[in-house]
Design a protein around this motif. Structure first.
Motif, PDB file in Angstrom:
ATOM      1  N   GLN A  71       0.835  -1.210   0.000  1.00 11.10           N
ATOM      2  CA  GLN A  71       0.000   0.000   0.000  1.00 11.10           C
ATOM      3  C   GLN A  71       0.864   1.252   0.000  1.00 11.10           C
ATOM      4  N   VAL A  72       1.907   1.267   0.806  1.00  6.77           N
ATOM      5  CA  VAL A  72       2.817   2.419   0.846  1.00  6.77           C
ATOM      6  C   VAL A  72       3.481   2.599  -0.519  1.00  6.77           C
ATOM      7  N   PHE A  73       3.965   1.497  -1.106  1.00  5.83           N
ATOM      8  CA  PHE A  73       4.574   1.564  -2.433  1.00  5.83           C
ATOM      9  C   PHE A  73       3.565   2.083  -3.457  1.00  5.83           C
ATOM     10  N   SER A  74       2.355   1.544  -3.414  1.00  3.24           N
ATOM     11  CA  SER A  74       1.298   1.932  -4.345  1.00  3.24           C
ATOM     12  C   SER A  74       0.970   3.421  -4.219  1.00  3.24           C
ATOM     13  N   ASP A  75       0.814   3.894  -2.978  1.00  3.59           N
ATOM     14  CA  ASP A  75       0.495   5.305  -2.759  1.00  3.59           C
ATOM     15  C   ASP A  75       1.592   6.215  -3.294  1.00  3.59           C
ATOM     16  N   LYS A  76       2.812   5.843  -3.038  1.00  2.00           N
ATOM     17  CA  LYS A  76       3.949   6.683  -3.431  1.00  2.00           C
ATOM     18  C   LYS A  76       4.240   6.590  -4.925  1.00  2.00           C
ATOM     19  N   GLU A  77       4.386   5.381  -5.442  1.00  4.04           N
ATOM     20  CA  GLU A  77       4.871   5.193  -6.811  1.00  4.04           C
ATOM     21  C   GLU A  77       3.768   5.162  -7.874  1.00  4.04           C
ATOM     22  N   ILE A  78       2.727   4.360  -7.631  1.00  2.00           N
ATOM     23  CA  ILE A  78       1.711   4.172  -8.672  1.00  2.00           C
ATOM     24  C   ILE A  78       0.743   5.348  -8.699  1.00  2.00           C
ATOM     25  N   THR A  79       0.224   5.740  -7.537  1.00  2.00           N
ATOM     26  CA  THR A  79      -0.680   6.887  -7.495  1.00  2.00           C
ATOM     27  C   THR A  79       0.035   8.150  -7.950  1.00  2.00           C
ATOM     28  N   GLY A  80       1.297   8.284  -7.586  1.00  2.00           N
ATOM     29  CA  GLY A  80       2.071   9.450  -8.018  1.00  2.00           C
ATOM     30  C   GLY A  80       2.197   9.547  -9.534  1.00  2.00           C
ATOM     31  N   ALA A  81       2.341   8.400 -10.188  1.00  2.00           N
ATOM     32  CA  ALA A  81       2.502   8.383 -11.642  1.00  2.00           C
ATOM     33  C   ALA A  81       1.162   8.383 -12.386  1.00  2.00           C
ATOM     34  N   PHE A  82       0.126   7.797 -11.761  1.00  2.00           N
ATOM     35  CA  PHE A  82      -1.190   7.673 -12.395  1.00  2.00           C
ATOM     36  C   PHE A  82      -2.281   8.166 -11.440  1.00  2.00           C
ATOM     37  N   PRO A  83      -2.295   9.471 -11.160  1.00  2.41           N
ATOM     38  CA  PRO A  83      -3.247  10.003 -10.179  1.00  2.41           C
ATOM     39  C   PRO A  83      -4.712   9.907 -10.621  1.00  2.41           C
ATOM     40  N   ASP A  84      -4.973   9.719 -11.916  1.00  2.41           N
ATOM     41  CA  ASP A  84      -6.362   9.607 -12.383  1.00  2.41           C
ATOM     42  C   ASP A  84      -6.981   8.265 -12.021  1.00  2.41           C
ATOM     43  N   GLY A  85      -6.159   7.294 -11.641  1.00  7.09           N
ATOM     44  CA  GLY A  85      -6.691   6.028 -11.167  1.00  7.09           C
ATOM     45  C   GLY A  85      -6.097   4.802 -11.810  1.00  7.09           C
ATOM     46  N   PHE A  86      -6.330   3.673 -11.164  1.00 10.19           N
ATOM     47  CA  PHE A  86      -5.892   2.352 -11.619  1.00 10.19           C
ATOM     48  C   PHE A  86      -6.673   1.330 -10.822  1.00 10.19           C
ATOM     49  N   THR A  87      -6.545   0.080 -11.193  1.00 12.61           N
ATOM     50  CA  THR A  87      -7.204  -1.003 -10.463  1.00 12.61           C
ATOM     51  C   THR A  87      -6.144  -1.938  -9.915  1.00 12.61           C
ATOM     52  N   ARG A  88      -6.295  -2.313  -8.657  1.00  8.90           N
ATOM     53  CA  ARG A  88      -5.366  -3.254  -8.026  1.00  8.90           C
ATOM     54  C   ARG A  88      -6.145  -4.486  -7.599  1.00  8.90           C
ATOM     55  N   LEU A  89      -5.639  -5.652  -7.966  1.00  8.28           N
ATOM     56  CA  LEU A  89      -6.265  -6.922  -7.609  1.00  8.28           C
ATOM     57  C   LEU A  89      -5.263  -7.771  -6.840  1.00  8.28           C
ATOM     58  N   VAL A 103       8.112 -21.184  -8.159  1.00  6.85           N
ATOM     59  CA  VAL A 103       7.867 -20.295  -7.035  1.00  6.85           C
ATOM     60  C   VAL A 103       6.375 -19.978  -7.010  1.00  6.85           C
ATOM     61  N   ARG A 104       5.746 -20.208  -5.872  1.00  4.90           N
ATOM     62  CA  ARG A 104       4.333 -19.854  -5.671  1.00  4.90           C
ATOM     63  C   ARG A 104       4.298 -18.710  -4.673  1.00  4.90           C
ATOM     64  N   GLU A 105       3.500 -17.686  -5.006  1.00  2.59           N
ATOM     65  CA  GLU A 105       3.467 -16.524  -4.124  1.00  2.59           C
ATOM     66  C   GLU A 105       2.185 -15.723  -4.309  1.00  2.59           C
ATOM     67  N   HIS A 106       1.889 -14.944  -3.287  1.00  2.00           N
ATOM     68  CA  HIS A 106       0.820 -13.960  -3.406  1.00  2.00           C
ATOM     69  C   HIS A 106       1.339 -12.886  -4.344  1.00  2.00           C
ATOM     70  N   SER A 107       0.418 -12.229  -5.027  1.00  2.00           N
ATOM     71  CA  SER A 107       0.833 -11.169  -5.933  1.00  2.00           C
ATOM     72  C   SER A 107      -0.263 -10.119  -6.038  1.00  2.00           C
ATOM     73  N   TYR A 108       0.095  -9.018  -6.664  1.00  2.98           N
ATOM     74  CA  TYR A 108      -0.861  -7.953  -6.957  1.00  2.98           C
ATOM     75  C   TYR A 108      -0.801  -7.670  -8.443  1.00  2.98           C
ATOM     76  N   LEU A 109      -1.972  -7.489  -9.043  1.00  2.00           N
ATOM     77  CA  LEU A 109      -2.059  -7.056 -10.432  1.00  2.00           C
ATOM     78  C   LEU A 109      -2.531  -5.616 -10.400  1.00  2.00           C
ATOM     79  N   VAL A 110      -1.852  -4.781 -11.138  1.00  2.65           N
ATOM     80  CA  VAL A 110      -2.251  -3.383 -11.256  1.00  2.65           C
ATOM     81  C   VAL A 110      -2.570  -3.139 -12.716  1.00  2.65           C
ATOM     82  N   ILE A 111      -3.791  -2.664 -12.971  1.00  7.73           N
ATOM     83  CA  ILE A 111      -4.259  -2.406 -14.331  1.00  7.73           C
ATOM     84  C   ILE A 111      -4.306  -0.903 -14.536  1.00  7.73           C
ATOM     85  N   LEU A 112      -3.592  -0.470 -15.561  1.00  8.23           N
ATOM     86  CA  LEU A 112      -3.521   0.948 -15.900  1.00  8.23           C
ATOM     87  C   LEU A 112      -4.143   1.159 -17.277  1.00  8.23           C
ATOM     88  N   LEU A 113      -4.996   2.153 -17.397  1.00  6.03           N
ATOM     89  CA  LEU A 113      -5.571   2.552 -18.684  1.00  6.03           C
ATOM     90  C   LEU A 113      -5.169   4.000 -18.928  1.00  6.03           C
TER      91      LEU A 113
END
Length: 152
Positions: A71-89, A103-113
């Motif tokens: 969340q901290v990374f997302s707020d700083k890096e992704i929101t900063g670059a795409f303030p109009d919005g994105f979707t995180r799953l 390797v099996r792991e939890h992950s996040y998908l971020v969709i940018l339009l």
């Protein structure tokens, strides 16, 4: 009874012509490329670019990127670059690492339009990928790009 290949091709071609080409038209209708092209011309909206980023959470020391850290990374890096919005799953995935191990792991998908003419988006996406790999010791952040019809 087996038919020689040439005879079979001739019979299929003759049948297609006798049907007025409708067999060929029907075959094309199931083609995903044709279906996408038809949908693109009939649906409302503008053509935009869609980028999906796949962020793994497994760290080399066996720990994971926590939801709070992401969340901290997302707020700083992704929101900063795409303030109009994105979707995180949130997702679970797997991949073959550089060492050949699964390797099996939890992950996040971020969709940018974003509009096709957004010249700075590619640089910002690559910066996000590089920053995540560096901050969380990741081998990679998968990126996929498509062109989509978008209507708000």
């Amino acid at each position: 009874m087996a038919f020689p290949r040439r005879t079979l091709v001739t019979v299929v071609a003759a049948a297609t012509l006798a049907l007025g080409g409708s067999a060929a038209a029907t075959a094309g209708a199931g083609d995903p490329v044709t279906a996408d092209a038809n949908a693109a011309t009939s649906s409302p909206g503008e053509v935009w670019k869609k980028t999906t980023l796949y962020f793994g959470t497994g760290k080399p020391d066996g720990s994971e990127v926590t939801p709070a850290e992401f969340q901290v990374f997302s707020d700083k890096e992704i929101t900063g670059a795409f303030p109009d919005g994105f979707t995180r799953l949130a997702a679970d995935g797997q991949f073959k690492g550089a060492n050949g191990e699964i390797v099996r792991e939890h992950s996040y998908l971020v969709i940018l339009l974003y509009p096709l003419n957004d010249r700075k988006a590619n640089r910002e996406i690559e910066d996000i990928r590089a920053d995540y790999k560096k901050e969380f010791q990741q081998e990679s952040v998968l990126r996929t790009d498509t062109v989509e019809k978008v209507s708000f």
